[in-house]
Design an enzyme around this catalytic site. Structure first.
Site, PDB file in Angstrom:
ATOM      1  N   ILE A  75      19.237  26.145 -76.948  1.00  0.00           N
ATOM      2  CA  ILE A  75      18.622  27.395 -77.422  1.00  0.00           C
ATOM      3  C   ILE A  75      17.952  27.198 -78.791  1.00  0.00           C
ATOM      4  O   ILE A  75      17.002  27.877 -79.142  1.00  0.00           O
ATOM      5  CB  ILE A  75      19.685  28.522 -77.528  1.00  0.00           C
ATOM      6  CG1 ILE A  75      20.344  28.772 -76.161  1.00  0.00           C
ATOM      7  CG2 ILE A  75      19.061  29.806 -78.051  1.00  0.00           C
ATOM      8  CD1 ILE A  75      21.296  29.973 -76.137  1.00  0.00           C
TER       9      ILE A  75
ATOM     10  N   HIS B   4       7.716  27.929 -75.984  1.00  0.00           N
ATOM     11  CA  HIS B   4       8.365  29.109 -76.570  1.00  0.00           C
ATOM     12  C   HIS B   4       7.694  29.427 -77.902  1.00  0.00           C
ATOM     13  O   HIS B   4       8.317  29.450 -78.938  1.00  0.00           O
ATOM     14  CB  HIS B   4       9.854  28.823 -76.755  1.00  0.00           C
ATOM     15  CG  HIS B   4      10.641  30.022 -77.200  1.00  0.00           C
ATOM     16  ND1 HIS B   4      10.570  31.225 -76.577  1.00  0.00           N
ATOM     17  CD2 HIS B   4      11.525  30.178 -78.213  1.00  0.00           C
ATOM     18  CE1 HIS B   4      11.375  32.088 -77.192  1.00  0.00           C
ATOM     19  NE2 HIS B   4      11.951  31.471 -78.189  1.00  0.00           N
TER      20      HIS B   4
HETATM   21  O1  TXD Z   1      15.168  32.065 -76.992  1.00  0.00           O
HETATM   22  C1  TXD Z   1      15.463  31.235 -77.815  1.00  0.00           C
HETATM   23  N1  TXD Z   1      15.490  29.947 -77.496  1.00  0.00           N
HETATM   24  C2  TXD Z   1      15.812  31.677 -79.174  1.00  0.00           C
HETATM   25  C3  TXD Z   1      16.177  30.671 -80.132  1.00  0.00           C
HETATM   26  C4  TXD Z   1      15.822  33.044 -79.527  1.00  0.00           C
HETATM   27  C5  TXD Z   1      16.290  33.436 -80.751  1.00  0.00           C
HETATM   28  C6  TXD Z   1      16.779  32.498 -81.752  1.00  0.00           C
HETATM   29  N2  TXD Z   1      16.631  31.137 -81.375  1.00  0.00           N
HETATM   30  C7  TXD Z   1      17.190  30.076 -82.205  1.00  0.00           C
HETATM   31  O2  TXD Z   1      18.569  29.904 -81.860  1.00  0.00           O
HETATM   32  C8  TXD Z   1      17.229  30.297 -83.694  1.00  0.00           C
HETATM   33  O3  TXD Z   1      15.965  30.058 -84.265  1.00  0.00           O
HETATM   34  C9  TXD Z   1      18.241  29.244 -84.101  1.00  0.00           C
HETATM   35  O4  TXD Z   1      17.633  27.953 -84.148  1.00  0.00           O
HETATM   36  C10 TXD Z   1      19.244  29.237 -82.946  1.00  0.00           C
HETATM   37  C11 TXD Z   1      20.566  29.921 -83.246  1.00  0.00           C
HETATM   38  O5  TXD Z   1      20.322  31.231 -83.667  1.00  0.00           O
HETATM   39  P1  TXD Z   1      21.506  32.077 -84.375  1.00  0.00           P
HETATM   40  O6  TXD Z   1      20.956  33.418 -84.659  1.00  0.00           O
HETATM   41  O7  TXD Z   1      22.762  31.943 -83.593  1.00  0.00           O
HETATM   42  O8  TXD Z   1      21.624  31.261 -85.729  1.00  0.00           O
HETATM   43  P2  TXD Z   1      22.867  31.229 -86.756  1.00  0.00           P
HETATM   44  O9  TXD Z   1      23.588  32.533 -86.760  1.00  0.00           O
HETATM   45  O10 TXD Z   1      22.285  30.705 -88.030  1.00  0.00           O
HETATM   46  O11 TXD Z   1      23.853  30.146 -86.127  1.00  0.00           O
HETATM   47  C12 TXD Z   1      23.605  28.785 -86.153  1.00  0.00           C
HETATM   48  C13 TXD Z   1      24.939  28.110 -86.370  1.00  0.00           C
HETATM   49  C14 TXD Z   1      25.548  28.392 -87.750  1.00  0.00           C
HETATM   50  O12 TXD Z   1      26.816  29.012 -87.610  1.00  0.00           O
HETATM   51  C15 TXD Z   1      25.669  27.022 -88.384  1.00  0.00           C
HETATM   52  O13 TXD Z   1      26.846  26.874 -89.187  1.00  0.00           O
HETATM   53  C16 TXD Z   1      25.726  26.134 -87.169  1.00  0.00           C
HETATM   54  O14 TXD Z   1      24.769  26.693 -86.281  1.00  0.00           O
HETATM   55  N3  TXD Z   1      25.439  24.731 -87.438  1.00  0.00           N
HETATM   56  C17 TXD Z   1      26.012  23.745 -86.744  1.00  0.00           C
HETATM   57  N4  TXD Z   1      26.886  23.780 -85.731  1.00  0.00           N
HETATM   58  C18 TXD Z   1      27.297  22.600 -85.238  1.00  0.00           C
HETATM   59  N5  TXD Z   1      26.861  21.411 -85.700  1.00  0.00           N
HETATM   60  C19 TXD Z   1      25.977  21.336 -86.713  1.00  0.00           C
HETATM   61  N6  TXD Z   1      25.569  20.152 -87.162  1.00  0.00           N
HETATM   62  C20 TXD Z   1      25.518  22.552 -87.267  1.00  0.00           C
HETATM   63  N7  TXD Z   1      24.667  22.849 -88.266  1.00  0.00           N
HETATM   64  C21 TXD Z   1      24.622  24.184 -88.365  1.00  0.00           C
END
Ligand code: TXD
Length: 312
Positions: A119, A176
């Site tokens: 995603i 996208h």
């Molecule tokens: O339709 C679609 N594909 C999308 C994509 C629609 C809306 C948003 N879309 C994208 O999804 C958005 O641009 C982001 O790239 C992702 C995730 O969105 P979200 O709103 O969930 O972002 P958050 O709340 O910032 O969560 C991302 C989490 C956050 O808790 C970080 O601590 C974590 O990712 N994070 C990690 N997790 C695991 N491993 C690593 N290395 C890591 N780095 C950051």
């Protein structure tokens, strides 16, 4: 019988919503992983405590250890950073590509048989990164964009006509980005072509709104959508886990279909127990074909810009 295990990599807004939906829909045990300490554990505990009310009894575990995703059947990746002021697209590509390579290393090691749904944005480049860095077959690495973009198209058409969303079928193809392709010639309301129900200039305005719907939410929320992307990914996960053979628009690796070779592009695919079992090719009008070609050329530019951060 063993329960399905669903690993959610990233416990942010979409990750937390995914965990909620997986529990409500009883899809299986949920592992919520994040690098931030406390975040996945807190969300998992909160959801676990709602279990007695809703009557779900799956395990919901929050973790900072990849050990816990071992043997996952499905993995949904939302990990990454959103673009911050002062960050170029290249900066974001670099940061998130590195995160994808890191996630992929652990997936290969701990969940080598998982069906993987990506995603994280920029979606077309990130799903490519996961495919290349895991080396998983193309049937098991897919990107979520089209289910959401098509749902937005359906919602706006239903609002325009005052009909149930269930009466509207529609697909959105391509990358996208703002040049995604809402395919008007396949949009129907109860089987009736939409073009016979809505004037061309109104359809143009609705399709413009579809292409910019992500930005519309960002302008309101000051962060990106999370309910709808989570619902979209869960529909894909369910199609796989239930061997539903459901036709959904997803970012799939094309190898000759639609005249594209080696790139992830949003197209209708059949999802069943074998993952992406088939890419479905549909005939497009010349204008739609041209719009798809333009969208694909932007995907190509994006993937080429990301290439320096990705494995060969
Ligand atoms: O339709 C679609 N594909 C999308 C994509 C629609 C809306 C948003 N879309 C994208 O999804 C958005 O641009 C982001 O790239 C992702 C995730 O969105 P979200 O709103 O969930 O972002 P958050 O709340 O910032 O969560 C991302 C989490 C956050 O808790 C970080 O601590 C974590 O990712 N994070 C990690 N997790 C695991 N491993 C690593 N290395 C890591 N780095 C950051």
């Amino acid at each position: 019988m063993k329960r399905n295990k669903i690993a959610l990599i990233g416990a942010g807004m979409i990750g937390g919503t995914l965990a909620h939906l997986c529990a409500l829909k009883r899809l299986g045990d949920v592992i919520l992983f994040d690098v931030v300490e406390g975040l996945p554990q807190g969300k998992a505990l909160d959801l676990l405590e709602a279990g007695p009310i809703e009557g779900y009894d799956c395990a919901i575990v929050g973790t900072n250890s990849y050990e816990d995703i071992a043997g996952a059947d499905v993995c949904i990746i939302t990990a990454g950073l959103a673009r911050k002021p002062g960050m170029s697209r290249d900066d974001l590509l670099a940061v998130n590509s590195k995160i994808m390579v890191d996630v992929a290393t652990h997936l290969r090691d701990k969940a080598p048989n998982a069906f993987v749904i990506v995603i994280t944005n920029p979606l077309d480049a990130m799903v490519t990164a996961i495919k290349r860095a895991t080396g998983f077959p193309k049937q098991r690495v897919v990107g979520q964009a089209g289910v959401l973009d098509s749902a937005r198209y359906r919602a706006f058409i239903a609002m325009e006509l005052g009909v149930s969303v269930q009466s509207v079928s529609a697909i959105v193809l391509g990358g996208h980005g703002d040049d995604m392709v809402p395919v008007r010639s396949y949009c129907q309301v109860g089987g009736v072509p939409v073009e016979t129900l809505i004037a061309p200039e109104r359809l143009e305005a609705i399709e413009h709104r579809v292409r910019h719907a992500g930005g519309e939410i960002v302008n309101l929320l000051k962060s990106s959508a999370y309910y709808s992307p989570a619902h979209a990914a869960v529909q894909m996960a369910e199609a796989y886990l239930s061997d539903r053979k459901q036709v959904l628009p997803c970012a799939a690796l094309l190898e000759g279909e639609y005249g594209v070779n080696g790139f992830y592009v949003g197209v209708p695919v059949l999802i069943g127990g074998g993952g992406v079992e088939r890419v479905i090719e549909i005939a497009l009008t010349p204008a739609e074909e041209q719009a798809l070609a333009e969208s694909v050329s932007h995907v190509r530019e994006l993937v080429e810009a990301a290439a320096k951060f990705l494995p060969a």
